[in-house]
Motif scaffolding. Structure first.
Motif, PDB file in Angstrom:
ATOM      1  N   ALA A  47      18.612  14.217   2.752  1.00  0.00           N
ATOM      2  CA  ALA A  47      17.524  13.543   3.463  1.00  0.00           C
ATOM      3  C   ALA A  47      16.450  13.058   2.500  1.00  0.00           C
ATOM      4  N   GLY A  48      16.107  13.869   1.505  1.00  0.00           N
ATOM      5  CA  GLY A  48      15.109  13.453   0.522  1.00  0.00           C
ATOM      6  C   GLY A  48      15.575  12.269  -0.304  1.00  0.00           C
ATOM      7  N   PHE A  49      16.832  12.302  -0.750  1.00  0.00           N
ATOM      8  CA  PHE A  49      17.346  11.190  -1.543  1.00  0.00           C
ATOM      9  C   PHE A  49      17.419   9.910  -0.724  1.00  0.00           C
ATOM     10  N   ILE A  50      17.882   9.999   0.519  1.00  0.00           N
ATOM     11  CA  ILE A  50      17.983   8.807   1.362  1.00  0.00           C
ATOM     12  C   ILE A  50      16.600   8.252   1.665  1.00  0.00           C
ATOM     13  N   ALA A  51      15.632   9.124   1.902  1.00  0.00           N
ATOM     14  CA  ALA A  51      14.270   8.667   2.191  1.00  0.00           C
ATOM     15  C   ALA A  51      13.689   7.892   1.016  1.00  0.00           C
ATOM     16  N   VAL A  52      13.860   8.399  -0.186  1.00  0.00           N
ATOM     17  CA  VAL A  52      13.324   7.701  -1.357  1.00  0.00           C
ATOM     18  C   VAL A  52      14.097   6.408  -1.606  1.00  0.00           C
ATOM     19  N   TRP A  53      15.388   6.419  -1.363  1.00  0.00           N
ATOM     20  CA  TRP A  53      16.189   5.206  -1.540  1.00  0.00           C
ATOM     21  C   TRP A  53      15.744   4.110  -0.571  1.00  0.00           C
ATOM     22  N   ILE A  54      15.535   4.473   0.701  1.00  0.00           N
ATOM     23  CA  ILE A  54      15.057   3.490   1.682  1.00  0.00           C
ATOM     24  C   ILE A  54      13.659   3.015   1.306  1.00  0.00           C
ATOM     25  N   MET A  55      12.798   3.929   0.887  1.00  0.00           N
ATOM     26  CA  MET A  55      11.435   3.564   0.505  1.00  0.00           C
ATOM     27  C   MET A  55      11.441   2.616  -0.686  1.00  0.00           C
ATOM     28  N   GLU A  56      12.334   2.848  -1.634  1.00  0.00           N
ATOM     29  CA  GLU A  56      12.410   1.980  -2.806  1.00  0.00           C
ATOM     30  C   GLU A  56      12.835   0.566  -2.424  1.00  0.00           C
ATOM     31  N   LYS A  57      13.727   0.455  -1.446  1.00  0.00           N
ATOM     32  CA  LYS A  57      14.199  -0.866  -1.026  1.00  0.00           C
ATOM     33  C   LYS A  57      13.179  -1.611  -0.186  1.00  0.00           C
ATOM     34  N   VAL A  58      12.417  -0.899   0.654  1.00  0.00           N
ATOM     35  CA  VAL A  58      11.516  -1.551   1.606  1.00  0.00           C
ATOM     36  C   VAL A  58      10.117  -1.742   1.022  1.00  0.00           C
ATOM     37  N   ALA A  59       9.556  -0.735   0.408  1.00  0.00           N
ATOM     38  CA  ALA A  59       8.156  -0.758  -0.025  1.00  0.00           C
ATOM     39  C   ALA A  59       8.065  -1.043  -1.523  1.00  0.00           C
ATOM     40  N   LYS A  60       8.386  -2.234  -1.903  1.00  0.00           N
ATOM     41  CA  LYS A  60       8.318  -2.604  -3.323  1.00  0.00           C
ATOM     42  C   LYS A  60       6.865  -2.781  -3.739  1.00  0.00           C
ATOM     43  N   GLY A  61       6.545  -2.303  -4.907  1.00  0.00           N
ATOM     44  CA  GLY A  61       5.214  -2.484  -5.450  1.00  0.00           C
ATOM     45  C   GLY A  61       4.261  -1.327  -5.212  1.00  0.00           C
ATOM     46  N   THR A  80       8.756   8.700   5.414  1.00  0.00           N
ATOM     47  CA  THR A  80       8.816   9.669   6.509  1.00  0.00           C
ATOM     48  C   THR A  80       9.909   9.300   7.505  1.00  0.00           C
ATOM     49  N   ILE A  81       9.988   8.034   7.862  1.00  0.00           N
ATOM     50  CA  ILE A  81      11.045   7.585   8.768  1.00  0.00           C
ATOM     51  C   ILE A  81      12.406   7.697   8.083  1.00  0.00           C
ATOM     52  N   GLY A  82      12.441   7.392   6.794  1.00  0.00           N
ATOM     53  CA  GLY A  82      13.678   7.544   6.039  1.00  0.00           C
ATOM     54  C   GLY A  82      14.139   8.982   5.963  1.00  0.00           C
ATOM     55  N   GLN A  92       0.813  -1.195   0.000  1.00  0.00           N
ATOM     56  CA  GLN A  92       0.000   0.000   0.000  1.00  0.00           C
ATOM     57  C   GLN A  92       0.859   1.262   0.000  1.00  0.00           C
ATOM     58  N   THR A  93       0.278   2.332  -0.513  1.00  0.00           N
ATOM     59  CA  THR A  93       0.984   3.604  -0.567  1.00  0.00           C
ATOM     60  C   THR A  93       1.201   4.170   0.833  1.00  0.00           C
ATOM     61  N   TRP A  94       0.272   3.921   1.751  1.00  0.00           N
ATOM     62  CA  TRP A  94       0.430   4.451   3.105  1.00  0.00           C
ATOM     63  C   TRP A  94       1.670   3.870   3.765  1.00  0.00           C
ATOM     64  N   PHE A  95       1.974   2.598   3.494  1.00  0.00           N
ATOM     65  CA  PHE A  95       3.180   1.987   4.053  1.00  0.00           C
ATOM     66  C   PHE A  95       4.424   2.653   3.465  1.00  0.00           C
ATOM     67  N   ALA A  96       4.394   2.935   2.181  1.00  0.00           N
ATOM     68  CA  ALA A  96       5.523   3.608   1.540  1.00  0.00           C
ATOM     69  C   ALA A  96       5.693   5.020   2.108  1.00  0.00           C
TER      70      ALA A  96
END
Length: 151
Positions: A72-86, A13-15, A4-8
């Motif tokens: 911070a923005g780049f790291i957040a998206v990088w972490i999100m890409e690795k964790v929240a696939k799909g 946000t944590i990233g 889900q998008t909410w999980f991403a």
């Protein structure tokens, strides 16, 4: 598996918090560029301190804060890409930016009730702009979502 998008958004946000920590460590290691420089020797020669203060604010505080937020923005998206696939990662990055912007506006309005406009508030706005640039740039470099993630 479609997430889900909410999980991403939660992961992004944590990233972002982790990214601010990493960006702050990089600012600390780099020495934040200019520590007490005398701009064109105006203070030493003529006793004029204002250009030096402006130079110190821009290069000693403003640009490092901006770079910290972009990181911070780049790291957040990088972490999100690795964790929240799909999930729809571009949408999640923009929602995260909106959440941070709303939080920043709340803090600015709350701070303006207590104090007047200070350079700290200006630095907060610079960080907000930097975070948006980091999130949007990183989200633009993401691959397009697959058909299964859209449906």
């Amino acid at each position: 598996m479609r997430q889900q998008t909410w999980f991403a958004v939660a992961v992004c946000t944590i990233g972002t918090l982790l990214g601010f920590v990493v960006g702050g460590l990089l600012m600390l290691v780099s020495g934040a560029w200019s520590a007490s420089s005398d701009f064109l020797y105006l203070r030493a020669l003529f006793g004029i301190e204002t250009p030096g203060k402006i130079y110190q604010f821009i290069f000693g505080e403003g640009i490092p804060s901006f770079i910290q937020a972009v990181i911070a923005g780049f790291i957040a998206v990088w972490i999100m890409e690795k964790v929240a696939k799909g999930a729809n990662l571009g949408l999640a990055a923009m929602i995260t930016g909106g959440l941070w912007t709303g939080f920043l506006i709340f803090l600015l309005l709350f701070s303006l009730r207590i104090t007047s406009f200070t350079t700290e508030l200006l630095l907060s706005m610079v960080q907000g702009v930097g975070l948006w640039i980091g999130l949007a740039s990183a989200a633009a470099s993401l691959p397009a979502p697959s058909r299964s993630a859209i449906a």
